[in-house]
Design an enzyme around this catalytic site. Structure first.
Site, PDB file in Angstrom:
ATOM      1  N   HIS A  24     -61.722 -18.114 -36.945  1.00  0.00           N
ATOM      2  CA  HIS A  24     -60.699 -17.980 -35.914  1.00  0.00           C
ATOM      3  C   HIS A  24     -61.295 -18.127 -34.517  1.00  0.00           C
ATOM      4  O   HIS A  24     -60.790 -18.884 -33.685  1.00  0.00           O
ATOM      5  CB  HIS A  24     -60.021 -16.615 -36.061  1.00  0.00           C
ATOM      6  CG  HIS A  24     -58.993 -16.326 -35.010  1.00  0.00           C
ATOM      7  ND1 HIS A  24     -57.710 -16.815 -35.075  1.00  0.00           N
ATOM      8  CD2 HIS A  24     -59.071 -15.608 -33.861  1.00  0.00           C
ATOM      9  CE1 HIS A  24     -57.045 -16.410 -34.015  1.00  0.00           C
ATOM     10  NE2 HIS A  24     -57.835 -15.668 -33.261  1.00  0.00           N
ATOM     11  N   CYS A  63     -72.960 -16.832 -27.315  1.00  0.00           N
ATOM     12  CA  CYS A  63     -72.801 -18.223 -26.878  1.00  0.00           C
ATOM     13  C   CYS A  63     -72.703 -19.118 -28.113  1.00  0.00           C
ATOM     14  O   CYS A  63     -73.611 -19.151 -28.941  1.00  0.00           O
ATOM     15  CB  CYS A  63     -73.992 -18.649 -26.015  1.00  0.00           C
ATOM     16  SG  CYS A  63     -73.901 -20.379 -25.496  1.00  0.00           S
ATOM     17  N   CYS A 136     -68.375  -2.857 -39.888  1.00  0.00           N
ATOM     18  CA  CYS A 136     -67.761  -3.105 -41.195  1.00  0.00           C
ATOM     19  C   CYS A 136     -68.626  -2.563 -42.329  1.00  0.00           C
ATOM     20  O   CYS A 136     -68.112  -2.168 -43.381  1.00  0.00           O
ATOM     21  CB  CYS A 136     -67.503  -4.597 -41.392  1.00  0.00           C
ATOM     22  SG  CYS A 136     -68.966  -5.642 -41.208  1.00  0.00           S
ATOM     23  N   HIS A 439     -70.044 -10.194 -43.022  1.00  0.00           N
ATOM     24  CA  HIS A 439     -68.973  -9.196 -42.959  1.00  0.00           C
ATOM     25  C   HIS A 439     -68.905  -8.453 -44.291  1.00  0.00           C
ATOM     26  O   HIS A 439     -69.125  -9.043 -45.357  1.00  0.00           O
ATOM     27  CB  HIS A 439     -67.653  -9.901 -42.657  1.00  0.00           C
ATOM     28  CG  HIS A 439     -66.499  -8.980 -42.448  1.00  0.00           C
ATOM     29  ND1 HIS A 439     -66.493  -8.014 -41.465  1.00  0.00           N
ATOM     30  CD2 HIS A 439     -65.312  -8.874 -43.101  1.00  0.00           C
ATOM     31  CE1 HIS A 439     -65.341  -7.352 -41.513  1.00  0.00           C
ATOM     32  NE2 HIS A 439     -64.608  -7.864 -42.496  1.00  0.00           N
TER      33      HIS A 439
END
Length: 488
Positions: A24, A63, A136, A439
């Site tokens: 995303h 970046c 997470c 993740h």
């Protein structure tokens, strides 16, 4: 990545972990690029086209062009000014007026979270955990432990301890290293977090107070970089165990433990001192048997454990997907067999033989002398090479029900027919290619239904989805009642 001139960057604010889930954030980066079709790019122009993003939770700057985190600031300190502006916005969001509005939104969202079960409509009462900046790893472990009923209920039934009073009562705690409050309790904050889950009063809970205590007592986890979920679980259980040994809220730990008859003395395993609920639930005992290959001397040692770390056998490490057909499928049984099979120690692990009076070649074998109530199995997916840490992405087939551990016991004849069977309670999964990135999410069973916990998002799932997961940590609960389930 180094920032030399703030004019050379474009700032996009978003949650960085979306980079590892579905790209995303990276899509925002690609959309922000300005095509230079009419002008030839010079070396100077090439350098200034950097798009920088900032995590709205941890304020770390990244970046995309350099594919690295920014480690400095501009001469004018403009990145820090952005961070301070975001902090002020965050603080204002917790005024009483905004707090009431947020509660109304959460209650409205909760009422819309309905699902169909056997033709009837019921509320999805699961609560997510907000990501506080690459946390997470912590959220996945907390959600897994919250669905181990016997362990979770013990903490939820402990008496509450109010650690904050006076001017600090009811205020939000910000996790900074400069806080001077040393009166912290991991057990208390862990209890509060577990109590907040599965109440159905909110869609997501922020474990910031618990995370602050983690920072205070576990220095390894300070900061907002990605951490290893298994390492965090071990530190968490060890510190809970140590704190419980010292008593809780003026009540002796042993008295509280004795109130639960299912955690009787015969089921305890002492690790680092007296027994607690941690060792009563997760504690088992290994027998480590070493034989000298020169004189045949046998040495036996009993080692307590809270979890077992299993290697994925080398012959399966190139097999990544479940539907891949090149050779046999790696199973959890292969990993357990590799852990317990007879092994000859290499030259770097020579055994000091007391009879030979020097280090000799030897063999080693593990037996399980006592099984725990909750069997935690850690699959060793991260391995160091000469320059970096690689991930073993092999799919390992594991059973949802009927994991039979009898063949790994030292004295299987002394065990009953049902006492060695385990059913899956939770699975922690690592998504990504490295331990320092990626993740963590978790699958867990609650009242007969499986849920997927992805930080703030909790969704109902099915067994077919769970068994396809590339497990990193598996939590199996000892079966209490007889069942016709197939064994592993």
């Amino acid at each position: 990545c180094q920032l030399n001139n703030f004019k050379s960057i474009k700032l996009i604010l978003f949650f960085i972990y979306f980079r590892y889930v579905n790209g995303h954030a990276k899509k925002h980066y690609e959309d922000a690029q300005i095509p230079m079709t009419n002008h030839k790019k010079t070396e100077k122009q090439e350098k200034v086209q950097h798009t920088v993003c900032m995590d709205c939770s941890s304020y770390s700057t990244y970046c995309y062009r350099c594919d690295d985190f920014v480690v400095n600031d501009t001469k004018l300190g403009l990145v820090q000014k952005v961070r301070e502006h975001l902090q002020n916005l965050e603080n204002s969001a917790f005024t009483s007026d905004r707090h009431r509005k947020r509660k109304l939104l959460e209650n409205s969202s909760l009422n819309s979270k309905l699902l169909k079960v056997n033709g009837s409509t019921t509320a999805l009462c699961a609560t997510g955990l907000r990501n506080l900046g690459n946390t997470c790893f912590m959220n996945a472990i907390l959600q897994s432990l919250s669905n181990i009923q016997q362990f979770c209920c013990y903490f939820k039934e402990l008496p509450a301890v109010e650690l904050r009073n006076g001017k600090t009562a009811g205020r939000r705690t910000y996790h900074t290293r400069s806080q001077g409050d040393n009166n912290v309790s991991l057990v208390e904050e862990f209890r509060k977090t577990l109590c907040a889950l599965w109440q159905g009063s909110q869609t997501a809970f922020s474990p910031e107070s618990l995370f602050y205590v983690v920072w205070k007592i576990m220095p390894n986890f300070r900061g907002y970089q990605q951490q290893d979920a298994h390492e965090f679980m071990r530190y968490l259980l060890d510190h809970l165990h140590l704190e419980l040994q010292g008593g809780f809220n003026g009540v002796s730990r042993s008295v509280i433990l004795q109130e639960n008859s299912s955690l009787s003395a015969s089921n305890k395993c002492c690790i680092n001192g007296a027994s607690t609920v941690v060792t009563a639930i997760f504690g088992g005992i290994l027998q480590n048997e070493v034989n000298c290959l020169i004189c045949g001397t046998e040495s036996r040692k009993f080692d307590p454990f809270l979890d077992l770390s299993l290697d994925i056998p080398s012959q399966f490490r190139n097999k990544r997907a479940k539907n891949q057909e090149n050779g046999p499928m790696c199973t959890l049984r292969d990993c357990l067999r590799s852990f317990t099979d007879l092994e000859e120690l290499d030259e770097t692990e020579l055994y000091m033989c007391h009879k030979c009076k020097k280090k000799q070649k030897s063999t080693k074998k593990f037996w399980i002398q006592k099984l725990p109530k909750v069997l935690c199995l850690h699959l060793k997916r991260f391995h160091w090479t000469a320059y970096l840490r690689n991930k073993v992405d092999t799919y390992v087939e594991f059973p949802l029900r009927g994991l039979d551990m009898k063949c790994y016991l030292l004295e299987p004849e002394n065990s009953g027919p049902e006492s060695c069977l385990y059913d899956l309670a939770a699975v922690v999964v690592h998504h990504g290619s490295g331990v320092g990135s990626g993740h963590y999410t978790a699958y867990a069973a609650h009242e007969g239904r499986w849920f997927h916990f992805n930080d703030s998002t909790v969704t109902l799932t099915d067994e077919e989805t769970v068994v396809k997961a590339k497990a990193y940590i598996l939590f199996y609960v000892e079966r209490q009642a007889k069942s016709g389930s197939d064994k592993l």
